[in-house]
Design a protein around this motif. Sequence first.
Motif, mmCIF file in Angstrom:
data_model
loop_
_atom_site.group_PDB
_atom_site.id
_atom_site.type_symbol
_atom_site.label_atom_id
_atom_site.label_comp_id
_atom_site.label_asym_id
_atom_site.label_seq_id
_atom_site.Cartn_x
_atom_site.Cartn_y
_atom_site.Cartn_z
ATOM 1 N N VAL A 338 48.514 43.789 50.157
ATOM 2 C CA VAL A 338 47.870 42.786 49.302
ATOM 3 C C VAL A 338 47.440 43.407 47.983
ATOM 4 C CG1 VAL A 338 45.911 41.209 49.090
ATOM 5 C CG2 VAL A 338 47.144 41.375 51.265
ATOM 6 N N LYS A 339 46.867 44.607 48.025
ATOM 7 C CA LYS A 339 46.453 45.296 46.800
ATOM 8 C C LYS A 339 47.655 45.602 45.907
ATOM 9 C CE LYS A 339 41.982 45.735 47.481
ATOM 10 N NZ LYS A 339 40.992 45.077 46.570
ATOM 11 N N VAL A 340 48.756 46.030 46.520
ATOM 12 C CA VAL A 340 49.964 46.307 45.744
ATOM 13 C C VAL A 340 50.502 45.009 45.147
ATOM 14 C CG1 VAL A 340 52.341 47.136 45.863
ATOM 15 C CG2 VAL A 340 50.539 48.357 47.091
ATOM 16 N N ALA A 341 50.472 43.923 45.921
ATOM 17 C CA ALA A 341 50.926 42.630 45.413
ATOM 18 C C ALA A 341 50.073 42.178 44.229
ATOM 19 C CB ALA A 341 50.884 41.589 46.527
ATOM 20 N N GLU A 342 48.771 42.357 44.325
ATOM 21 C CA GLU A 342 47.887 41.972 43.223
ATOM 22 C C GLU A 342 48.172 42.796 41.974
ATOM 23 O OE1 GLU A 342 44.034 40.529 45.899
ATOM 24 O OE2 GLU A 342 44.041 42.508 44.943
ATOM 25 N N ALA A 343 48.403 44.105 42.157
ATOM 26 C CA ALA A 343 48.700 44.967 41.005
ATOM 27 C C ALA A 343 50.000 44.542 40.324
ATOM 28 C CB ALA A 343 48.791 46.428 41.461
ATOM 29 N N LEU A 344 51.031 44.211 41.124
ATOM 30 C CA LEU A 344 52.299 43.781 40.535
ATOM 31 C C LEU A 344 52.182 42.398 39.904
ATOM 32 C CD1 LEU A 344 53.495 46.242 42.120
ATOM 33 C CD2 LEU A 344 55.566 44.866 42.322
ATOM 34 N N ALA A 345 51.413 41.513 40.506
ATOM 35 C CA ALA A 345 51.228 40.187 39.924
ATOM 36 C C ALA A 345 50.570 40.293 38.556
ATOM 37 C CB ALA A 345 50.381 39.321 40.862
ATOM 38 N N ILE A 346 49.568 41.132 38.458
ATOM 39 C CA ILE A 346 48.886 41.338 37.180
ATOM 40 C C ILE A 346 49.850 41.929 36.150
ATOM 41 C CG2 ILE A 346 47.076 42.700 36.043
ATOM 42 C CD1 ILE A 346 45.559 42.450 38.810
ATOM 43 N N PHE A 347 50.636 42.899 36.569
ATOM 44 C CA PHE A 347 51.649 43.515 35.702
ATOM 45 C C PHE A 347 52.629 42.459 35.197
ATOM 46 C CE2 PHE A 347 55.956 45.445 35.599
ATOM 47 C CZ PHE A 347 55.777 46.361 34.568
ATOM 48 N N MET A 348 53.096 41.580 36.073
ATOM 49 C CA MET A 348 54.064 40.550 35.695
ATOM 50 C C MET A 348 53.453 39.533 34.738
ATOM 51 S SD MET A 348 55.642 40.109 39.517
ATOM 52 C CE MET A 348 56.744 38.737 39.164
ATOM 53 N N VAL A 349 52.229 39.111 35.016
ATOM 54 C CA VAL A 349 51.576 38.118 34.162
ATOM 55 C C VAL A 349 51.267 38.703 32.783
ATOM 56 C CG1 VAL A 349 49.476 36.740 33.882
ATOM 57 C CG2 VAL A 349 50.638 36.800 36.099
ATOM 58 N N ARG A 350 50.786 39.930 32.745
ATOM 59 C CA ARG A 350 50.447 40.566 31.465
ATOM 60 C C ARG A 350 51.670 40.729 30.580
ATOM 61 N NH1 ARG A 350 47.355 45.946 31.538
ATOM 62 N NH2 ARG A 350 46.388 45.244 29.619
ATOM 63 N N ASN A 351 52.804 40.988 31.212
ATOM 64 C CA ASN A 351 54.037 41.191 30.449
ATOM 65 C C ASN A 351 54.879 39.926 30.334
ATOM 66 O OD1 ASN A 351 54.218 44.234 29.778
ATOM 67 N ND2 ASN A 351 53.609 44.228 31.929
ATOM 68 N N LYS A 352 54.256 38.785 30.705
ATOM 69 C CA LYS A 352 54.872 37.464 30.538
ATOM 70 C C LYS A 352 56.225 37.352 31.249
ATOM 71 C CE LYS A 352 52.535 36.409 26.172
ATOM 72 N NZ LYS A 352 51.552 37.495 26.266
ATOM 73 N N VAL A 353 56.340 38.038 32.380
ATOM 74 C CA VAL A 353 57.543 37.934 33.194
ATOM 75 C C VAL A 353 57.403 36.797 34.205
ATOM 76 C CG1 VAL A 353 59.071 39.178 34.777
ATOM 77 C CG2 VAL A 353 57.941 40.399 32.926
ATOM 78 N N ALA A 354 56.165 36.492 34.562
ATOM 79 C CA ALA A 354 55.896 35.416 35.520
ATOM 80 C C ALA A 354 54.579 34.748 35.148
ATOM 81 C CB ALA A 354 55.842 35.968 36.941
ATOM 82 N N ARG A 355 54.382 33.562 35.674
ATOM 83 C CA ARG A 355 53.119 32.844 35.456
ATOM 84 C C ARG A 355 52.269 32.963 36.714
ATOM 85 N NH1 ARG A 355 53.377 28.249 38.412
ATOM 86 N NH2 ARG A 355 55.451 27.523 39.050
ATOM 87 N N ALA A 356 50.969 32.895 36.516
ATOM 88 C CA ALA A 356 50.066 32.960 37.659
ATOM 89 C C ALA A 356 49.971 31.609 38.343
ATOM 90 C CB ALA A 356 48.677 33.397 37.198
#
Length: 367
Positions: A338-356
Motif C-alpha cells: 500500500v505504501k509503495v502504491a501510494e508513492a507511485l500514485a503520487i509520482f504519477m499525479v505529480r508528473n501528470k501521467v494519471a489523475r487521482a
Amino acid sequence: MDRQQALRNSLPPMAAPVIPPPRGRGRASFTPVSWDSYFDSQRRISVGNNVFNIYEKGREGPILFLIHGGGFSALSWALFSKAITDIVPCRCIALDLRGHGDTVTEDDSDLSAETLSRDIGDVLQALYPGDSCPPVILVGHSLGGAVAVHAASRNLIPSLAGLVVIDVVEGTALDSLTTMEALVRGRPGRFLSVENAIEWSFRSGHIKNPESACVSMIGQLRVIPAGEQLPGTSADMGHTVNTTGSISEDAEDNAESPPTAAMPGYTWRIDLLKTQPFWTGWFTGLSDLFLGCPVPKLLLLAGMDRLDKDLTIGQMQGKFQMVVLPKSGHAVQEDQPVKVAEALAIFMVRNKVARAIATFSPTFPGC
C-alpha cells in the motif's frame, strides 16, 4: 546500521530453522492463495518461439509495466497491483522474466541485461503493435529495476513516460556480489509442501508480509520430477515448483509427510547460482544510465544506506524523486504494497501521467 548489515539486508536470506506450522486457525495463514484474488487475468504472449506469462489488473489509464527481481516472479506484484488500481486509474502488467515463473523461452539461461531488456520491448510490442501503446511507466524491483533502466536507456519503449526503480543501487549491488554466492547457497534446497515454502519465506525475512508470501511464493517454485538429483545445497526445510513454471493451486499438502515418488517435493524455479556470469553486467554503470534517462524518475528504497555516491549527488541535484520505506525488507513492494502504491500514485499525479481518484488526496512523503 553498518555497511555489512546493509548488504545482508539487500540479499536473499540464509536458511533459517522452520517451526512446524501451527494447527487450526494459525495454519491457514500459510495456505497458498490464487493469483485471481489480485489480478484480473493471466495471459501467455508469444514472441517468436518464446511464450511470456503476464498478469493484468485494470483496464484504463497508463500502463505500469512491472518487472520482478531475480528469483521472484510476476506474482511479487499481486498486492501492489490491487492497491494501486484502487488509487489511480491505470493498467498493471506484471511479467514473468525468462527463466522465471510460467514464462518459457528457447533459452531460459540467457539472462543478460541486453536480452532481458529486449524482452520487455518485445512483449509490449506484441501487446500493442505499432504506435498503439499507451504511456508506459517501467517499474522494476532489484534485478527488475536494472532491467527497467537498461530498457529505458536503450529507447526500447517509445511511449515511455516514467521510470521507477525499487531497492537497487549500483554501488551497493556490486559490493554485495562478493557475498551473494554464499547467501544463495544458504537457502533450503527442497520444500516438502508449498505451505512450508511460504512459512520459510516469512520466518526467514525473504518476504515479511505473510499475505504476499501466500500468493507470490507459488511463482518461485517448481515441482521436482521423480528421480531428479538436486545439487548440493543447505538442508531440506520440510517443504514441496512445475519444471517449466510455477505450481498449481492444488499442489499444497501435508507438510509432515515425507517425499514419495508421487510427491517428490519442490525446489526453486530458477537456480540463481547459474545466473552468476550475468551479475556484474546487470549493475555496472546503472547509476549513470538511470540518471541519464530523460523521463521522470522515482527511486524507492528500503533504507538510506543503499545510496551510492553518484545517486546521492543526483538526488541532491533534484534529478529524481526518492522515497524511503525503512520498515521494509528487500522485497519492498511485497512487504509494504500500500505504501509503495501510494508513492507511485503520487509520482504519477505529480508528473501528470494519471489523475487521482476523488478519494485520493496526494501529499508527497518526501525524504
